[in-house]
Motif scaffolding. Structure first.
Motif, mmCIF file in Angstrom:
data_model
loop_
_atom_site.group_PDB
_atom_site.id
_atom_site.type_symbol
_atom_site.label_atom_id
_atom_site.label_comp_id
_atom_site.label_asym_id
_atom_site.label_seq_id
_atom_site.Cartn_x
_atom_site.Cartn_y
_atom_site.Cartn_z
ATOM 1 N N ASP A 72 0.810 -1.221 0.000
ATOM 2 C CA ASP A 72 0.000 0.000 0.000
ATOM 3 C C ASP A 72 0.842 1.269 0.000
ATOM 4 O O ASP A 72 0.338 2.356 -0.297
ATOM 5 N N THR A 73 2.121 1.140 0.354
ATOM 6 C CA THR A 73 2.985 2.327 0.390
ATOM 7 C C THR A 73 3.795 2.496 -0.899
ATOM 8 O O THR A 73 4.553 3.449 -1.023
ATOM 9 N N ILE A 74 3.633 1.579 -1.859
ATOM 10 C CA ILE A 74 4.363 1.675 -3.129
ATOM 11 C C ILE A 74 3.598 2.625 -4.048
ATOM 12 O O ILE A 74 2.551 2.274 -4.601
ATOM 13 N N TYR A 75 4.124 3.816 -4.184
ATOM 14 C CA TYR A 75 3.468 4.874 -4.959
ATOM 15 C C TYR A 75 3.807 4.737 -6.440
ATOM 16 O O TYR A 75 4.959 4.517 -6.816
ATOM 17 N N ILE A 76 2.780 4.873 -7.293
ATOM 18 C CA ILE A 76 2.973 4.836 -8.742
ATOM 19 C C ILE A 76 2.201 5.993 -9.355
ATOM 20 O O ILE A 76 1.002 6.152 -9.092
ATOM 21 N N LYS A 101 27.317 -9.127 2.143
ATOM 22 C CA LYS A 101 26.563 -10.357 2.384
ATOM 23 C C LYS A 101 25.627 -10.646 1.209
ATOM 24 O O LYS A 101 25.399 -9.781 0.350
ATOM 25 N N ASP A 102 25.070 -11.833 1.190
ATOM 26 C CA ASP A 102 24.091 -12.182 0.176
ATOM 27 C C ASP A 102 22.772 -11.465 0.446
ATOM 28 O O ASP A 102 22.469 -11.078 1.586
ATOM 29 N N ILE A 103 21.992 -11.326 -0.594
ATOM 30 C CA ILE A 103 20.663 -10.727 -0.451
ATOM 31 C C ILE A 103 19.748 -11.746 0.217
ATOM 32 O O ILE A 103 19.719 -12.922 -0.162
ATOM 33 N N ASP A 104 18.989 -11.314 1.202
ATOM 34 C CA ASP A 104 18.128 -12.245 1.926
ATOM 35 C C ASP A 104 16.774 -12.398 1.229
ATOM 36 O O ASP A 104 16.441 -11.697 0.271
ATOM 37 N N ALA A 105 15.990 -13.348 1.751
ATOM 38 C CA ALA A 105 14.687 -13.654 1.156
ATOM 39 C C ALA A 105 13.741 -12.464 1.237
ATOM 40 O O ALA A 105 12.894 -12.274 0.351
ATOM 41 N N VAL A 106 13.874 -11.660 2.286
ATOM 42 C CA VAL A 106 13.004 -10.488 2.443
ATOM 43 C C VAL A 106 13.257 -9.489 1.327
ATOM 44 O O VAL A 106 12.314 -8.954 0.719
ATOM 45 N N ALA A 107 14.523 -9.220 1.025
ATOM 46 C CA ALA A 107 14.853 -8.288 -0.063
ATOM 47 C C ALA A 107 14.320 -8.794 -1.393
ATOM 48 O O ALA A 107 13.784 -8.024 -2.202
ATOM 49 N N LYS A 108 14.462 -10.085 -1.629
ATOM 50 C CA LYS A 108 13.952 -10.651 -2.874
ATOM 51 C C LYS A 108 12.443 -10.489 -2.971
ATOM 52 O O LYS A 108 11.902 -10.134 -4.030
ATOM 53 N N SER A 109 11.750 -10.750 -1.874
ATOM 54 C CA SER A 109 10.293 -10.615 -1.897
ATOM 55 C C SER A 109 9.880 -9.155 -2.090
ATOM 56 O O SER A 109 8.866 -8.868 -2.732
ATOM 57 N N ASN A 110 10.682 -8.222 -1.561
ATOM 58 C CA ASN A 110 10.383 -6.803 -1.742
ATOM 59 C C ASN A 110 10.549 -6.379 -3.201
ATOM 60 O O ASN A 110 9.746 -5.611 -3.736
ATOM 61 N N ILE A 111 11.598 -6.875 -3.833
ATOM 62 C CA ILE A 111 11.794 -6.576 -5.257
ATOM 63 C C ILE A 111 10.618 -7.121 -6.068
ATOM 64 O O ILE A 111 10.056 -6.434 -6.931
ATOM 65 N N SER A 117 3.429 -4.684 -8.217
ATOM 66 C CA SER A 117 2.674 -3.441 -8.129
ATOM 67 C C SER A 117 2.607 -2.731 -9.471
ATOM 68 O O SER A 117 1.590 -2.144 -9.833
ATOM 69 N N PHE A 118 3.694 -2.778 -10.226
ATOM 70 C CA PHE A 118 3.719 -2.119 -11.540
ATOM 71 C C PHE A 118 3.034 -2.952 -12.612
ATOM 72 O O PHE A 118 2.737 -2.438 -13.694
ATOM 73 N N ALA A 119 2.774 -4.234 -12.325
ATOM 74 C CA ALA A 119 2.160 -5.098 -13.340
ATOM 75 C C ALA A 119 0.772 -4.624 -13.731
ATOM 76 O O ALA A 119 0.307 -4.890 -14.843
ATOM 77 N N ALA A 120 0.098 -3.918 -12.832
ATOM 78 C CA ALA A 120 -1.255 -3.435 -13.114
ATOM 79 C C ALA A 120 -1.253 -2.233 -14.049
ATOM 80 O O ALA A 120 -2.318 -1.821 -14.538
ATOM 81 N N THR A 121 -0.099 -1.653 -14.311
ATOM 82 C CA THR A 121 0.013 -0.504 -15.212
ATOM 83 C C THR A 121 0.435 -0.984 -16.597
ATOM 84 O O THR A 121 0.751 -2.147 -16.798
ATOM 85 N N LYS A 122 0.465 -0.059 -17.546
ATOM 86 C CA LYS A 122 0.949 -0.375 -18.892
ATOM 87 C C LYS A 122 2.422 -0.009 -19.049
ATOM 88 O O LYS A 122 2.961 -0.058 -20.153
ATOM 89 N N MET A 123 3.058 0.339 -17.946
ATOM 90 C CA MET A 123 4.446 0.786 -18.012
ATOM 91 C C MET A 123 5.418 -0.386 -18.123
ATOM 92 O O MET A 123 5.260 -1.395 -17.447
ATOM 93 N N LYS A 124 6.429 -0.211 -18.992
ATOM 94 C CA LYS A 124 7.586 -1.098 -18.990
ATOM 95 C C LYS A 124 8.649 -0.477 -18.086
ATOM 96 O O LYS A 124 8.672 0.739 -17.869
ATOM 97 N N LEU A 125 9.545 -1.320 -17.569
ATOM 98 C CA LEU A 125 10.435 -0.905 -16.503
ATOM 99 C C LEU A 125 11.900 -0.878 -16.942
ATOM 100 O O LEU A 125 12.373 -1.780 -17.631
#
Length: 501
Positions: A72-76, A101-111, A117-125
């Motif tokens: 809900d805090t990811i602004y688009i 260090k390696d990237i943890d599972a939380v960081a991966k899930s955040n990415i 969140s952007f999938a609902a838009t027509k924007m390419k990234l």
């Protein structure tokens, strides 16, 4: 007259009747007129629906161990508030907290959450991973190259999952702002091994980019001179050339685009600086028909004037620019006006022109159909398209031609992407090039009446229609003209109308 002679005459007349009837039948079924009236096809003013190009906004995310993002805090922001719909977004992911260090599972899930969140838009990234936001690349990036390579492998799993959303990537994680300067890993060998790592782990459909033409050349020189060092990587230099583009965050800031072109800074006179700059523009003109180029335009020199900017953006094949940076130059473009009679942008601003020509902009310019009854079964045609934009479309789109009967609305497909030769496909429709696409069809297979000849271009990932910069549009695409099929009236049944539409 003898009985035998009468019999022969009767047989003769029967044959005449049969042959004549067959002839009339053949004439009706094969003497078909196919009359084509093409429309006037000229470029129209306006931005239209064009994917994978235009202005972008920047979204930055700091990834922290064990800290979950809230969707809900990811602004688009989908629009600039003045009717312009964004089709691109640049996402920056800061990995500085994982430098050792390696990237943890939380960081991966955040990415992944950001992508979702952007999938609902027509924007390419546009994707950039970095360790530094403060101009201190050496201090903030990992001490060991192995950490960077591990991070590339880890994030690539996510990029590959959401590859259909990605337009391109920027950089190889290193340097201040990931702009590949102020880093301990800037030798040709380090850049090459990091780039090949990123390329190896990411899907072949994902474009890559380095910051300067000199870096691009250094990497390919390194691969050519020391191939044995890189034999364990699964990507070849030829494959890399199909994916590696450029990004430039110093456009127009100085003769060298704020250090983007080192050869320019080394030139002693103003004339030599301009000559060196033109050489770098020519280099981009050569390679960026096949791979994306974009970045940020900067005020501070006369090079940013609207007229010169259009010339150079076209030569560099720029498909995207930052809408936030820098505002001073963008406001300048909004005040400068084009004066060119006959140009659809006459009396429009350079800002409008640049907005509408970033990326690919296809214009239907001509269509011809030739057919002579009884001289072959097929009518042959050619549709002509010109790309008026700064760049190509770098991923293949679906092009089609069809005839639509005005009354029955029956559609007859004449041409699809699969019918095109490789060099005729949309990713080869280069700027300021006439693309001539031949097609054929049999008028004998069409019912009488009027048809519209319609061209359409679609994104295979979203099924969205991609606009041509032309006026004549309907629900099915863009109308090139009308075709009338007319058969002879000699054997028209009495219960059918003999009027030709």
């Amino acid at each position: 007259m003898t009985r035998k002679t009468k019999r022969r005459l009767i047989i003769f007349f029967i044959l005449i009747i049969l042959v004549g009837g067959a002839g009339l039948q053949y004439f009706q079924t094969h003497y078909i007129r196919a009359e084509f009236r093409k429309f006037s096809l000229t470029e129209a003013y306006g931005n239209f629906n064009r994917p994978e190009c235009g202005w972008y906004q920047l979204y930055s995310y700091k990834l922290k161990p064990d800290i979950h993002m809230d969707k809900d805090t990811i602004y688009i922001n989908n629009s600039d508030g003045n009717g312009y719909a964004y089709r691109l977004a640049l996402l920056e992911f800061n990995l500085s907290d994982y430098a050792d260090k390696d990237i943890d599972a939380v960081a991966k899930s955040n990415i992944a959450l950001v992508f979702q969140s952007f999938a609902a838009t027509k924007m390419k990234l546009i994707i950039r991973f970095l360790y530094d936001w403060d101009g201190n690349g050496i201090e903030n990036e990992p001490e060991k190259k192995s950490h960077i390579r591990n991070h590339m492998e880890q994030v690539s799993e996510i990029l590959n999952e959401y590859k259909s959303q990605i337009y391109t990537t920027q950089g190889i994680f290193i340097g201040s702002w990931a702009e590949m300067h102020n880093s301990k890993f800037m030798s040709a060998q380090n850049m090459t091994s990091l780039l090949l790592t990123y390329a190896q782990y990411t899907d072949p459909s994902i474009f890559l980019a380095v910051r300067t033409p000199a870096q691009y050349r250094a990497i390919f020189n390194e691969l050519e001179q020391n191939p044995e060092k890189y034999k364990n990587f699964s990507i070849t230099p030829a494959e890399l050339k199909q994916r590696l583009g450029l990004f430039n965050d110093g456009l127009f800031g100085s003769y060298s685009d704020l250090g983007t072109y080192q050869s320019v800074d080394a030139a002693p006179t103003e004339f030599e600086k301009m000559t060196a700059r033109q050489q770098e523009l020519n280099f981009q003109n050569e390679i960026c028909n096949l791979v994306p180029n974009g970045g940020e335009a900067v005020s501070g020199s006369t090079l940013g004037s609207g007229k010169n900017a259009v010339e150079e953006l076209s030569k560099m094949h720029i498909s995207y620019l930052n809408h936030m940076y820098d505002k001073k130059l963008i406001e300048q473009w909004k005040k400068e006006t084009i004066s060119e009679i006959g140009n659809p942008y006459d009396e429009k601003t350079y800002y409008e022109y640049i907005t509408d020509h970033l990326g690919a902009r296809f214009v239907l310019t001509d269509c011809e159909i030739n057919y002579t009854p009884l001289r072959g079964k097929y009518a042959k045609g050619i549709v002509t398209i010109v790309n008026k934009g700064f760049s190509s479309l770098y991923s293949e789109k679906d092009f089609s031609l069809c005839l639509i009967h005005n009354e029955s609305k029956k559609e007859t497909t004449l041409l699809e992407t699969k019918d095109l030769e490789e060099t005729q496909k949309t990713n080869y429709w280069n700027p300021e090039t006439e693309i001539k696409i031949p097609f054929s069809f049999s008028p004998l297979d069409l019912e009488d009446g009027d048809y519209e000849l319609v061209a359409a271009l679609k994104d295979p990932d979203t099924e969205d229609e991609i606009s041509f910069a032309n006026h004549v549009e309907n629900d099915n695409g863009y109308v090139l003209g009308t075709l009338t099929i007319i058969r002879p009236k000699l054997l028209t049944p009495k219960n059918e109308s003999s009027d030709v539409i």
